[in-house]
Design an enzyme around this catalytic site. Structure first.
Site, PDB file in Angstrom:
ATOM      1  N   ASP A 174      56.758  91.230  63.113  1.00 38.41           N
ATOM      2  CA  ASP A 174      56.275  89.967  62.536  1.00 38.41           C
ATOM      3  C   ASP A 174      57.453  89.094  62.103  1.00 38.41           C
ATOM      4  O   ASP A 174      58.567  89.261  62.593  1.00 38.41           O
ATOM      5  CB  ASP A 174      55.338  90.270  61.361  1.00 38.41           C
ATOM      6  CG  ASP A 174      54.198  89.259  61.256  1.00 38.41           C
ATOM      7  OD1 ASP A 174      54.463  88.127  60.822  1.00 38.41           O
ATOM      8  OD2 ASP A 174      53.060  89.608  61.609  1.00 38.41           O
ATOM      9  N   HIS A 207      54.088  84.828  56.742  1.00 39.14           N
ATOM     10  CA  HIS A 207      53.045  85.507  57.521  1.00 39.14           C
ATOM     11  C   HIS A 207      53.149  87.019  57.399  1.00 39.14           C
ATOM     12  O   HIS A 207      52.171  87.724  57.095  1.00 39.14           O
ATOM     13  CB  HIS A 207      53.167  85.067  58.977  1.00 39.14           C
ATOM     14  CG  HIS A 207      52.091  85.533  59.890  1.00 39.14           C
ATOM     15  ND1 HIS A 207      52.168  86.728  60.565  1.00 39.14           N
ATOM     16  CD2 HIS A 207      50.921  84.963  60.272  1.00 39.14           C
ATOM     17  CE1 HIS A 207      51.086  86.873  61.330  1.00 39.14           C
ATOM     18  NE2 HIS A 207      50.311  85.812  61.161  1.00 39.14           N
ATOM     19  N   SER A 358      45.200  87.698  62.440  1.00 36.98           N
ATOM     20  CA  SER A 358      46.538  88.193  62.079  1.00 36.98           C
ATOM     21  C   SER A 358      46.461  89.222  60.964  1.00 36.98           C
ATOM     22  O   SER A 358      47.287  90.147  60.896  1.00 36.98           O
ATOM     23  CB  SER A 358      47.424  87.032  61.613  1.00 36.98           C
ATOM     24  OG  SER A 358      47.935  86.306  62.702  1.00 36.98           O
TER      25      SER A 358
END
Length: 504
Positions: A174, A207, A358
């Site tokens: 990520d 994120h 996600s």
């Protein structure tokens, strides 16, 4: 899972040469790439070509101390960076590159992307769950646990009576992680930054921190929330540069690093195209015992991008607090499982609600860790089967869908078995005649197939689906001009690819 062999022969116009396997795909967004991944048996030939054309050559695998298995697969793979020039000039170089002796494939070093719909810091909040008080589930002491509506819905609270993920490493590929977050710091193990080739895995987008919390925020520490596998270890593998851009070669390195450094689960919350080196790395990780999962995207349609679309990657959609499909979640027969959103860690030390694919993908990664912790001998296929067979069937606006049930998955005992490794697919000589391309196959059973042909830029020129007999021939007659072409023939018994030079 795989069969004995596929024998492919090819037939096409006045002259053709079949070389080593090769497949080529264009970047998903149509953007021209000046960076390519090349597998070449003769580095001297490749370097001579590169020197003549001002091309920079660097090894594909860049992290310290890769395993013997990784180098056997990728030691002859390189990243070639072309000088700034017109697209047509670069395409001429690519055409020439594809004809060099020993070159197996040339593929764009494409960008991969976070799924659409995610803004940098998801802040959607959920009210505490009401009316979900089963008698005997495990309740951790994390003060924000009452915000985690997802755990009772998926019965993860019941699964915690059996397993909390101890002893399992979850690799998160990520944008990085907030390495100082109070609810993550105790579960983080050494990771790597493949964009900068160092160990700085700080989250450049926000994120990755939320993804990590969903999978493995520390449980029972009187802080924040409890991750699905709250006692598992989290290995952050950062594939984003300081601007947030992510590229294929970094993702390939990350998968291999996870396999080389003790991870049992890989979670991928990004989307890109189909590329040979990435699929090779994922297949190798699976064969070394790693479970793989990825999000399907948030466009609310039936498209499933890669890596979720790969055969050995569990494709994860999103469900919501009403226990139905999240409207933004992609759906359809290519989606293997749905998982709920929930409440997670945020970059900067905070917490908040989240819902997109996600962040549902690491729920499945966490569940896989619970299974590996309870059954250390389990194979990835057995973990996959328990997750699917243990899932609840729920109603949605697109029909019945499967939603994860952690309790069912963990309580289905996994018996140790010896898993037979698939045999490689063999390729034999071929020819091209009268514009007809023929594929001759020899399989242990009838199976479906997908045949695709590409030009040197990765543009698909021909595609065909059908079903084979056990033995036989498939022929096609696409309109081709002179040049180098690449094909991929995929069945449930395996995938083969190759290249041929066609001259009228």
């Amino acid at each position: 899972m795989r069969g004995r062999r596929v024998i492919l022969s090819m037939v096409g116009a006045a002259f053709a040469v079949l070389c080593f396997p090769l497949s080529l795909s264009a970047e998903e967004d149509g953007a021209f790439s000046n960076s390519y991944i090349v597998k070449a048996a003769d580095i001297e030939v490749l370097e001579d070509f590169a020197a003549q054309h001002g091309i920079e050559v660097s090894p594909l695998i860049t992290y310290p101390n890769p395993s013997k298995e990784t180098m056997e697969l990728f030691g002859d793979s390189y990243v070639l960076t072309f000088p700034d020039e017109s697209k047509s000039a670069a395409e001429d170089r690519i055409q020439m590159l594809g004809t060099l002796p020993g070159v197996a494939y040339v593929e764009p070093n494409a960008r991969v992307y976070l799924a659409p719909g995610w803004d940098e810091e998801p802040v959607e909040d959920f009210s505490p769950s009401q009316g979900m008080n089963p008698a005997d589930p495990y309740t951790p002491n994390d003060p924000l646990y009452d915000q985690q509506w997802d755990k009772p819905i998926a019965e993860t609270d019941w699964a915690w009576n059996t397993s909390k993920g101890e002893g399992v490493i979850i690799a998160i590929i990520d944008t990085g992680v907030d390495t100082t977050h109070e609810d993550l710091v105790d579960n983080l193990v050494d990771g790597y930054n493949f964009a900068l080739n160092n160990t700085n895995v700080w989250d450049v987008k926000g994120h990755g921190t939320t993804v990590c919390g969903m999978a493995g925020a520390r449980m029972d520490n009187n802080l924040g929330v409890a991750g699905t596998a709250g006692l598992a270890s989290i290995m952050m593998l950062r594939i984003a540069d300081n601007s947030g851009a992510m590229y294929l070669n970094w993702a390939v390195n990350a998968v291999n690093y996870a396999a080389d450094n003790g991870a049992k689960v890989i979670s991928m919350s990004f989307i890109g195209g189909a590329y040979t080196p990435f699929e090779t790395a994922l297949n190798n990780a699976w064969e070394q015992g790693l479970f793989l999962c990825a999000g399907v995207g948030n466009s609310g349609n039936t498209n499933v991008g890669y890596p979720a679309a790969y055969e050995r990657v569990m494709a994860v959609g999103a469900s919501n607090q009403e226990d139905t499909r999240l409207p933004q979640s992609n759906y359809g027969e290519k989606v293997d499982i749905f998982a709920p959103g929930g409440y997670s860690t945020k970059r900067g030390g905070g917490y908040g609600g989240t819902s997109l694919t996600s962040f549902t993908t690491p729920q499945i990664a966490g569940l896989a860790a619970l299974l590996f912790s309870a059954y250390p001998h389990a194979t990835p296929q057995q973990v996959w089967d328990n997750i699917i067979q243990g899932a609840d069937t729920i109603d949605s606006d697109v029909g019945k869908i499967l939603r994860m049930n952690s309790r069912n998955a963990v309580e289905m005992e996994i018996i140790a078995v010896e898993e037979r490794k698939p045999e490689p697919i063999g390729l034999w000589a071929a020819s091209v005649q009268s514009g007809v391309i023929r594929f001759t196959y020899d399989l242990p059973a009838s199976t479906s197939y997908n045949l695709r042909i590409f030009d040197v830029t990765g543009r698909e020129l021909y595609a065909e689906r059908g079903r084979t007999d056990t033995k036989g021939e498939i022929s096609c007659n696409p309109a081709l001009g002179s040049g180098v072409y690449f094909w991929r023939f995929k069945t449930s018994e395996g995938t083969s690819s190759g290249k041929f030079v066609y001259v009228r």
